[in-house]
Design an enzyme around this catalytic site. Structure first.
Site, mmCIF file in Angstrom:
data_model
loop_
_atom_site.group_PDB
_atom_site.id
_atom_site.type_symbol
_atom_site.label_atom_id
_atom_site.label_comp_id
_atom_site.label_asym_id
_atom_site.label_seq_id
_atom_site.Cartn_x
_atom_site.Cartn_y
_atom_site.Cartn_z
ATOM 1 C CG HIS A 1 -2.108 -0.910 1.068
ATOM 2 N ND1 HIS A 1 -2.003 -2.274 1.125
ATOM 3 C CD2 HIS A 1 -3.428 -0.644 0.851
ATOM 4 C CE1 HIS A 1 -3.208 -2.817 0.967
ATOM 5 N NE2 HIS A 1 -4.083 -1.851 0.790
ATOM 6 C CG HIS B 1 2.518 -3.191 6.599
ATOM 7 N ND1 HIS B 1 3.207 -4.178 5.924
ATOM 8 C CD2 HIS B 1 1.396 -2.947 5.871
ATOM 9 C CE1 HIS B 1 2.528 -4.508 4.833
ATOM 10 N NE2 HIS B 1 1.432 -3.786 4.785
#
Length: 217
Positions: free
Chosen positions: A127, A169
């Site tokens: 992303h 993340h």
């Protein structure tokens, strides 16, 4: 092989220095998330993490961009349409390869109700790389109207922060994704297709003759 017939994952030997860096990354990420959730603005950003995740999902962008090419048949847009499509495919492939090589596991969310999704590997953040690549493409390689620059920058920032706040993340994953997005943009700058080449590609895909060509039945 395990009892179910699948291959067992071999224990990987990690260099002590790298292991120290990764452990520090885990610690700092956890401290950042805990502190951020005490801040109203960042807590609100985490609440919108799912929307931001979808807004930068690879499949969503790829499908959306193909639809954009299909429905907006304008020669002035062909160069951006073709080059961005190449960039998106490049990003998806590069991210998949790096994740398969690195195989860093995603964080275990402090909120166990959060879903990790089908992609179990964390480094680098796809992303973050995709948002960075798209923003650089639209702000530098094929610039849009300058009024869109602040929203683009805000979107990239929000996407990157949300990946950490949603515990998808670690911080290092996001930084790696941003760096990769910059490198991908530089690569696209080197291979950027001309307007004529883009028109030729779109025309061939839609089975249309270029301007000046004979009528095709």
């Amino acid at each position: 092989m395990d009892m179910l017939g699948g291959p067992t994952e071999e224990k990987r030997n990690i260099h002590p220095m790298l292991k120290k860096i990764l452990n520090y990354d885990i610690k700092v990420t956890k401290q950042f998330v805990e502190a951020a959730l005490k801040t109203t603005a960042l807590r609100s950003l985490r609440n919108h993490a799912k929307f931001l995740e979808v807004s930068c999902h690879g499949i969503v962008w790829l499908a959306g961009w193909l639809s954009f090419i299909w429905f907006f048949d304008n020669k002035d847009l062909y160069q951006l349409q073709v080059n961005m499509l190449i960039a998106l495919i490049l990003d998806i492939v590069v991210i998949a390869v790096i994740k398969a090589i690195v195989r860093r596991r995603r964080p275990v969310p402090m909120n166990k109700l959060l879903e990790l999704g089908p992609d179990k590997y964390s480094f680098p953040s796809g992303h973050a790389s995709r948002a960075t690549l798209v923003a650089i493409t639209l702000m530098y390689l094929d610039p849009v109207w300058i009024v869109f620059y602040p929203p683009l920058f805000a979107w990239v920032t929000a996407v990157c922060l949300s990946r950490v706040l949603a515990e998808r993340h670690y911080i290092l994953d996001v930084l790696g994704g941003v760096g990769l997005g910059v490198l991908e943009a530089l690569f696209m700058c080197l291979i950027w297709l001309s307007r004529n080449a883009s028109i030729s590609i779109i025309s061939s895909l839609s089975d249309e003759k270029k301007d000046g060509g004979e009528y095709h039945v």
